[in-house]
Design an enzyme around this catalytic site. Structure first.
Site, PDB file in Angstrom:
ATOM      1  N   ASN A 145      -4.280  55.767 -27.497  1.00  0.00           N
ATOM      2  CA  ASN A 145      -4.004  56.262 -28.534  1.00  0.00           C
ATOM      3  C   ASN A 145      -2.868  55.422 -29.418  1.00  0.00           C
ATOM      4  OD1 ASN A 145      -2.634  57.511 -30.901  1.00  0.00           O
ATOM      5  ND2 ASN A 145      -3.777  59.563 -30.302  1.00  0.00           N
ATOM      6  N   TYR A 185     -11.322  61.112 -30.307  1.00  0.00           N
ATOM      7  CA  TYR A 185     -10.249  61.447 -30.708  1.00  0.00           C
ATOM      8  C   TYR A 185     -10.310  63.135 -30.958  1.00  0.00           C
ATOM      9  CZ  TYR A 185      -5.910  61.933 -33.043  1.00  0.00           C
ATOM     10  OH  TYR A 185      -4.596  62.558 -33.831  1.00  0.00           O
ATOM     11  N   ASP A 212      -8.469  60.234 -26.374  1.00  0.00           N
ATOM     12  CA  ASP A 212      -7.148  61.164 -26.400  1.00  0.00           C
ATOM     13  C   ASP A 212      -7.806  62.454 -26.546  1.00  0.00           C
ATOM     14  OD1 ASP A 212      -5.206  62.863 -27.026  1.00  0.00           O
ATOM     15  OD2 ASP A 212      -4.584  61.728 -28.822  1.00  0.00           O
ATOM     16  N   ASP A 243       3.440  56.994 -29.071  1.00  0.00           N
ATOM     17  CA  ASP A 243       3.747  57.874 -28.151  1.00  0.00           C
ATOM     18  C   ASP A 243       3.024  58.017 -27.038  1.00  0.00           C
ATOM     19  OD1 ASP A 243       2.160  59.167 -29.780  1.00  0.00           O
ATOM     20  OD2 ASP A 243       3.129  60.768 -30.233  1.00  0.00           O
ATOM     21  N   HIS A 244       1.969  57.413 -27.209  1.00  0.00           N
ATOM     22  CA  HIS A 244       0.924  57.420 -25.768  1.00  0.00           C
ATOM     23  C   HIS A 244       0.889  56.228 -25.018  1.00  0.00           C
ATOM     24  CE1 HIS A 244      -1.736  60.747 -26.966  1.00  0.00           C
ATOM     25  NE2 HIS A 244      -1.117  60.675 -28.307  1.00  0.00           N
TER      26      HIS A 244
END
Length: 262
Positions: free
Chosen positions: A9, A107, A150, A252-253
Site C-alpha cells: 500500500n 484494497y 491491503d 505507513d505500510h
C-alpha cells in the site's frame, strides 16, 4: 519458472514514486502490486518503472483516493476488475501472467473508526465488500491464483501488537476476522506469509501517529499474500521489508514479499 512478488500500500504512487523506484532497484520483485495509488491510471508515473524493466501494467484508478495497480516484468494481461459491494471504487484488479498464474490485487475498505454498521456506513461497506468477495470465490472457484493486497484486517492474535487492546478496534474485531476467514475459505486460499512464518508477532503497518513508530512497534499485519492450494506449496521466502517504513516520506505500510517456483 521462479518469480518474486511484492504487495505494498503505497499511499499515493505519484507522491512516493521515489521509494517505489528504490524498491524496484534494490529488491527487484518480478511483480509489484500497489494499493491506494490515489491516481487516475493515465497519471501513474510509468516511465521510471518501465526504464527498470516493468513494461507491463494493469490498473484501475480514482482521482485522489483508492486505486490499484500491478507492475510486472513478466508479460501480463488484465483478466478481471470487480466492483464489490457496488461502491464504484477502484479497489480490485487482476492480471494473468504468461505462465498462466492470475494475480488478484485488492484494497479492501478500511471501515472507518467505529466497528458498528448501524453507526458507521463505512464499516458496513467493508463487511459487504468482504461478503461479495466470498460469494464471488464461491461461485467461481479460483485456480492457479495469487491474492494480495491491503485487506485492512489483521486476523491473528500475533498479527497485532495487543490482541486484547485491539479487539474493539477496526481491523481486528471478531466480526471482521470472521468475514475475512469466510472469504479465505470460499476460495480455499492459503495464507502464504503465515505458512512460511507460522510463529511470532508480524506486522506490515505502523501508524503515522506514533512519534517513533519503530520503538513503539504498535503494528498490525494488514497486508497479505494468499495462494490457491494448487500452487501454495510452490511459495517460499516470505518476508516483510520493515525498513521501508523508515524510508524518506514513507508509506505507513511496508512491502510484503513471496517467491513462487512454478
Amino acid at each position: 519458472m521462479s518469480f518474486t512478488l511484492a504487495t505494498w500500500n503505497i499511499n499515493s504512487v505519484r507522491l512516493r514514486e521515489p521509494i517505489v523506484l528504490k524498491l524496484l532497484q534494490e529488491d527487484a520483485p518480478d511483480v509489484l502490486c500497489l494499493q491506494e495509488c490515489k491516481s487516475p491510471v493515465d497519471k501513474i508515473p510509468r516511465e521510471g518503472f518501465e526504464a527498470l524493466g516493468y513494461t507491463h501494467m494493469v490498473a484501475r484508478g480514482d482521482k485522489g483516493y483508492n486505486g490499484v495497480a500491478i507492475l510486472s516484468k513478466i508479460p501480463m494481461v488484465e483478466s478481471s476488475a470487480q466492483d464489490f459491494a457496488d461502491l464504484g471504487h477502484a479497489r480490485h484488479i487482476a492480471g494473468q501472467l504468461e505462465n498462466g498464474v492470475t494475480v488478484h490485487n485488492f484494497y479492501v475498505p478500511a471501515g472507518g473508526d467505529v466497528p458498528d454498521r448501524d453507526k458507521n456506513v463505512k464499516f458496513g461497506q467493508k463487511l459487504d465488500y468482504l461478503t461479495d468477495m466470498r460469494d464471488w470465490f464461491h461461485g467461481d472457484k479460483p485456480q492457479k491464483s495469487i491474492l494480495v493486497g491491503d485487506l485492512n484486517i489483521a486476523p491473528r492474535e500475533d498479527d497485532v501488537w495487543s490482541h486484547k487492546q485491539l479487539l474493539k478496534v477496526v481491523s481486528h474485531t471478531p466480526i471482521e476476522v470472521e468475514h475475512l476467514a469466510e472469504t479465505q475459505d470460499a476460495g480455499g486460499w492459503v495464507d502464504v506469509t503465515r505458512a512460511d512464518i507460522p510463529e511470532g508477532q508480524l506486522y506490515s503497518w505502523w501508524s503515522y501517529r506514533a512519534k517513533d513508530w519503530d520503538a513503539a512497534d504498535k503494528g498490525r499485519r494488514l497486508d497479505h499474500v494468499w495462494a490457491t492450494p494448487d500452487i501454495s506449496n510452490a511459495a517460499h521466502s516470505s518476508r516483510i521489508l520493515r525498513d521501508a517504513r523508515g524510508w524518506e516520506k514513507p508509506s505507513d505500510h511496508a512491502p510484503v514479499f513471496a517467491t513462487f517456483d512454478l
